[in-house]
Design a protein around this motif. Structure first.
Motif, PDB file in Angstrom:
ATOM      1  N   UNK A   1       0.733  -1.461   0.106  1.00 18.86           N
ATOM      2  CA  UNK A   1       0.048  -0.007  -0.147  1.00 18.86           C
ATOM      3  C   UNK A   1       0.814   1.381  -0.066  1.00 18.86           C
ATOM      4  N   UNK A   2       0.596   2.399  -0.760  1.00 15.26           N
ATOM      5  CA  UNK A   2       1.048   3.586  -0.502  1.00 15.26           C
ATOM      6  C   UNK A   2       0.098   4.444   0.366  1.00 15.26           C
TER       7      UNK A   2
ATOM      8  N   UNK B   1      -2.217  -0.226  -5.728  1.00 18.74           N
ATOM      9  CA  UNK B   1      -2.113   0.279  -7.086  1.00 18.74           C
ATOM     10  C   UNK B   1      -1.412  -0.938  -7.921  1.00 18.74           C
ATOM     11  N   UNK B   2      -2.473  -1.544  -8.726  1.00 15.87           N
ATOM     12  CA  UNK B   2      -1.914  -2.636  -9.690  1.00 15.87           C
ATOM     13  C   UNK B   2      -2.315  -2.261 -11.121  1.00 15.87           C
ATOM     14  N   UNK B   3      -1.613  -3.096 -12.014  1.00 20.40           N
ATOM     15  CA  UNK B   3      -1.829  -3.100 -13.479  1.00 20.40           C
ATOM     16  C   UNK B   3      -3.136  -4.130 -13.581  1.00 20.40           C
ATOM     17  N   UNK B   4      -4.091  -3.482 -14.378  1.00 22.60           N
ATOM     18  CA  UNK B   4      -5.513  -4.304 -14.645  1.00 22.60           C
ATOM     19  C   UNK B   4      -5.393  -4.624 -16.232  1.00 22.60           C
ATOM     20  N   UNK B   5      -6.486  -5.393 -16.813  1.00 24.07           N
ATOM     21  CA  UNK B   5      -6.400  -5.923 -18.248  1.00 24.07           C
ATOM     22  C   UNK B   5      -7.248  -4.585 -18.683  1.00 24.07           C
ATOM     23  N   UNK B   6      -7.234  -4.477 -20.311  1.00 23.84           N
ATOM     24  CA  UNK B   6      -7.702  -3.412 -20.988  1.00 23.84           C
ATOM     25  C   UNK B   6      -9.214  -4.075 -21.679  1.00 23.84           C
ATOM     26  N   UNK B   7      -9.266  -5.364 -21.715  1.00 26.47           N
ATOM     27  CA  UNK B   7     -10.426  -6.098 -22.412  1.00 26.47           C
ATOM     28  C   UNK B   7     -10.116  -6.974 -23.404  1.00 26.47           C
ATOM     29  N   UNK B   8     -10.794  -6.739 -24.680  1.00 22.87           N
ATOM     30  CA  UNK B   8     -10.736  -7.916 -25.604  1.00 22.87           C
ATOM     31  C   UNK B   8      -9.803  -7.327 -26.546  1.00 22.87           C
ATOM     32  N   UNK B   9      -8.444  -7.944 -27.009  1.00 22.19           N
ATOM     33  CA  UNK B   9      -7.470  -8.068 -27.779  1.00 22.19           C
ATOM     34  C   UNK B   9      -7.885  -8.615 -29.314  1.00 22.19           C
ATOM     35  N   UNK B  10      -7.488  -7.978 -30.286  1.00 25.18           N
ATOM     36  CA  UNK B  10      -7.548  -8.582 -31.777  1.00 25.18           C
ATOM     37  C   UNK B  10      -6.052  -8.538 -31.911  1.00 25.18           C
ATOM     38  N   UNK B  11      -5.438  -9.940 -32.131  1.00 27.56           N
ATOM     39  CA  UNK B  11      -4.017 -10.183 -32.306  1.00 27.56           C
ATOM     40  C   UNK B  11      -3.572 -10.461 -33.468  1.00 27.56           C
TER      41      UNK B  11
ATOM     42  N   UNK C   1      -4.707   0.740 -12.147  1.00 31.04           N
ATOM     43  CA  UNK C   1      -6.119   0.775 -11.632  1.00 31.04           C
ATOM     44  C   UNK C   1      -5.750   0.452 -10.160  1.00 31.04           C
ATOM     45  N   UNK C   2      -6.513   1.435  -9.317  1.00 29.16           N
ATOM     46  CA  UNK C   2      -6.400   1.022  -7.835  1.00 29.16           C
ATOM     47  C   UNK C   2      -7.421   1.373  -6.917  1.00 29.16           C
ATOM     48  N   UNK C   3      -7.224   0.840  -5.542  1.00 29.56           N
ATOM     49  CA  UNK C   3      -8.338   0.825  -4.720  1.00 29.56           C
ATOM     50  C   UNK C   3      -7.747   1.961  -3.625  1.00 29.56           C
ATOM     51  N   UNK C   4      -8.395   2.926  -3.224  1.00 30.29           N
ATOM     52  CA  UNK C   4      -8.111   4.212  -2.480  1.00 30.29           C
ATOM     53  C   UNK C   4      -8.825   4.139  -1.471  1.00 30.29           C
ATOM     54  N   UNK C   5      -8.348   4.492   0.030  1.00 31.04           N
ATOM     55  CA  UNK C   5      -9.397   4.561   0.980  1.00 31.04           C
ATOM     56  C   UNK C   5      -8.813   5.488   2.197  1.00 31.04           C
TER      57      UNK C   5
ATOM     58  N   UNK D   1     -11.545 -12.841  -0.215  1.00 27.86           N
ATOM     59  CA  UNK D   1     -12.638 -12.218  -1.043  1.00 27.86           C
ATOM     60  C   UNK D   1     -12.239 -11.615  -2.202  1.00 27.86           C
ATOM     61  N   UNK D   2     -11.118 -10.876  -2.076  1.00 28.66           N
ATOM     62  CA  UNK D   2     -10.555 -10.023  -3.143  1.00 28.66           C
ATOM     63  C   UNK D   2      -9.351 -10.606  -3.678  1.00 28.66           C
ATOM     64  N   UNK D   3      -9.219 -10.719  -5.077  1.00 28.37           N
ATOM     65  CA  UNK D   3      -7.887 -11.157  -5.744  1.00 28.37           C
ATOM     66  C   UNK D   3      -6.979  -9.845  -6.343  1.00 28.37           C
ATOM     67  N   UNK D   4      -7.831  -8.826  -6.434  1.00 26.15           N
ATOM     68  CA  UNK D   4      -7.055  -7.747  -6.605  1.00 26.15           C
ATOM     69  C   UNK D   4      -6.350  -7.171  -5.533  1.00 26.15           C
ATOM     70  N   UNK D   5      -7.163  -6.977  -4.360  1.00 33.72           N
ATOM     71  CA  UNK D   5      -6.479  -6.352  -3.103  1.00 33.72           C
ATOM     72  C   UNK D   5      -5.833  -7.577  -2.498  1.00 33.72           C
TER      73      UNK D   5
END
Ligand code: G3H
Length: 524
Positions: A146-147, A156-166, A492-496, A514-518
């Motif tokens: 945590x910062x 703060x992590x890096x998250x995916x963008x969605x659907x990729x055409x490769x 993308x990140x969780x702030x509190x 419960x969370x894989x991100x956090x």
């Protein structure tokens, strides 16, 4: 013509494609696959198999499957623990390694790579996947904390963008395609992947590995023509990232089909016209060897190939004489022959295209400087060294992507520098010389015209940990093992706010599953 009667052809008919996590059997049209390695006297292409020629409906079904697997960000794959996605990738790479020999054989037959280069392409790709796994672990470790700034905790992590055409290129149908697909997948995106127009069959042996390793819909693999498959997919506007290594004209056409261009991200590796600049004090022997491998490895069919050589007037005669002699000594033959350097060109129209470039340059005053230059066969054109080349000739501007080497002489260093500044491309340069007083300021200028200055060595993409990118028409975004992970993700990140109420919740979340991100789990 060698006697090839006993040559074993790796004939492969594949009707499978991968959609929604299942290998399906294609019942529609098929396309025959030909190798430009000729086995008969008339030098006709050799049929080596067939693949599905898929249509719009199947393309949209694959897209729907990728969209569903991403599930607006709540799919199994994008929300999975990092270590679980890594475990899937490890299953894939293990299965991929079992297909080494068939893929190397198909690389030789489908695109004419020498045994050595085909082997390198396979092994380099496996290493790329393993390095990507390590780079992702490292990235994840940095996020396992945590910062706190201005009384706000941030995870703060890096998250995916969605659907990729490769979409990948024919010259590195395995390696370059996978340098897009693998980082895109591991970051939690879902993908539709269509192999290039050549180098297609070699993907078929990997279909089962993809099916086995990844959850349903995460990776979808289609075969067929870009305009029948990629175009309808782009028109839906459901693609978040266009990842393409190839020509800018294809990238622009596809980009234009997307109804919401502002939300379409681009990761592109495009064409280039990398120059060599040879200063009067360059070590000529070293320079000639680097210019041979730089301009003619894999017959010059590399985006990083040296495609124009600028040589100082003072050393021009000696360079051209020795370089031309060396070019004539290169051995042409079949990919698996010992000592072979030049091989049949996989694109049926390429020998004539190269020959036309030569004719155009000769008609405007250039001379073929090597004895064998321009000798034409149905599937090959012997490399021609052309001098003097100027801006009236097509060869001066076009990315030849094949065996012809234009040489321009200069007296003032501003001549090549101005040409580079005016060029449509800006990938790399090779600078040959010794005097640091001259080299220093030149490097300062060249670094701002291209993205890699190769000192006394040819241009190349590798090692894959280094940034691979370009200015102007040569690239959008940067690829390297590490940079590709960034290109296919977003922070993308969780702030509190720091108060007892929030802190207790955060602690409970971290202690729970419960969370894989956090998560502050440290991946070893
Ligand atoms: O076609 C362009 C490739 O990225 C070149 O890679 O320099 O390793 O041959 P390479």
């Amino acid at each position: 013509m060698k006697n090839l009667e006993n040559t074993k052809i790796p004939y492969l008919e594949s009707s499978s494609y991968l959609t929604d996590g299942k290998l399906l059997d294609w019942r529609g049209d098929f396309s025959d696959v030909y190798s430009n390695i000729a086995l008969d006297k008339n030098e006709n292409p050799t049929k080596i198999g067939r693949i599905p020629d898929m249509d719009e409906n199947s393309a949209i079904a694959a897209l729907d499957s990728a969209v569903e697997a991403f599930g607006r960000g709540k799919g199994v794959w994008p929300t999975m623990k990092v270590k679980e996605r890594i475990a899937c990738m490890e299953i894939f790479v293990k299965a991929m390694k079992t297909k080494r020999s068939i893929i190397i054989e198909l690389l030789m037959w489908e695109i004419g790579k020498t045994t050595n280069d085909a082997t390198k392409e396979f092994d380099r790709t496996v290493d790329y996947i393993l390095d990507t796994i390590e780079a992702y672990k490292k990235l994840d470790r940095k996020s396992a904390k945590f910062d706190k700034q201005a009384n706000i905790h941030a995870h703060i992590r890096r998250g995916p963008l969605g659907v990729i055409l490769c979409l990948g290129p024919y010259n590195y149908p395995l390696n370059e395609t996978f340098t897009l697909l693998i980082p895109a997948l591991i970051m939690g995106n879902t993908a539709i992947f269509k192999p290039a127009k050549l180098g297609v069959l070699l993907i078929a042996p990997l279909l089962e590995a993809f099916e086995e390793a990844f959850p349903k819909g995460v990776v979808n693999i289609l075969f067929g023509r870009g305009r029948k498959i990629a175009a309808p997919i782009m028109k839906t506007g459901k693609v978040d990232v266009l990842a393409l290594i190839g020509h800018s004209s294809s990238a622009v056409t596809l980009q234009d089909l997307h109804p919401n261009k502002n939300r379409l991200r681009l990761v592109l590796g495009l064409e280039a016209k990398n120059p060599a600049i040879i200063l009067p004090d360059a070590d000529l022997e070293l320079t000639i060897n680097e210019c041979i491998s730089g301009s003619l490895s894999y017959n010059g069919q590399r985006c990083t190939a040296l495609k124009i050589i600028y040589v100082h007037e003072l050393v021009k005669d000696e360079f051209i004489k020795k370089f031309s002699r060396k070019v004539d000594e290169l051995k042409y033959g079949l990919p698996w022959e010992v000592g072979v350097f030049l091989t049949p060109l996989p694109e049926a129209s390429k020998p004539q295209y190269i020959s036309d470039l030569i004719d155009d340059a000769v008609s405007k005053g250039a001379k073929i400087m090597n004895k064998k230059g321009g000798e034409l066969k149905k599937n090959f054109c012997f490399p021609a060294v052309l001098y003097p080349v100027n801006d009236k000739m097509n060869l001066f501007h076009e990315e030849q992507f094949g065996p012809v080497i234009p040489i321009v002489s200069f007296t003032d260093i501003n001549e090549p520098l101005n040409d580079m500044a005016n060029s449509e491309y800006g990938q790399q340069v090779s600078l040959f010389g010794r005097d640091v007083e001259k080299l220093g300021p030149l490097i300062d200028n060249l670094a701002n015209l291209v993205c890699r200055v190769n000192l006394n060595s040819s241009c190349q993409r590798g090692p894959d940990v280094y940034p691979f990118t370009g200015r102007k028409n040569s690239a959008v975004g940067t690829l390297s093992v590490f940079d590709a992970l960034r290109a296919f993700s977003i922070r993308t990140f969780v702030a509190s706010k720091d108060n007892p109420y929030n802190n207790k919740i955060l602690e409970e979340l971290l202690d729970s599953e419960y969370s894989n991100f956090l998560s502050t789990e440290y991946l070893l």
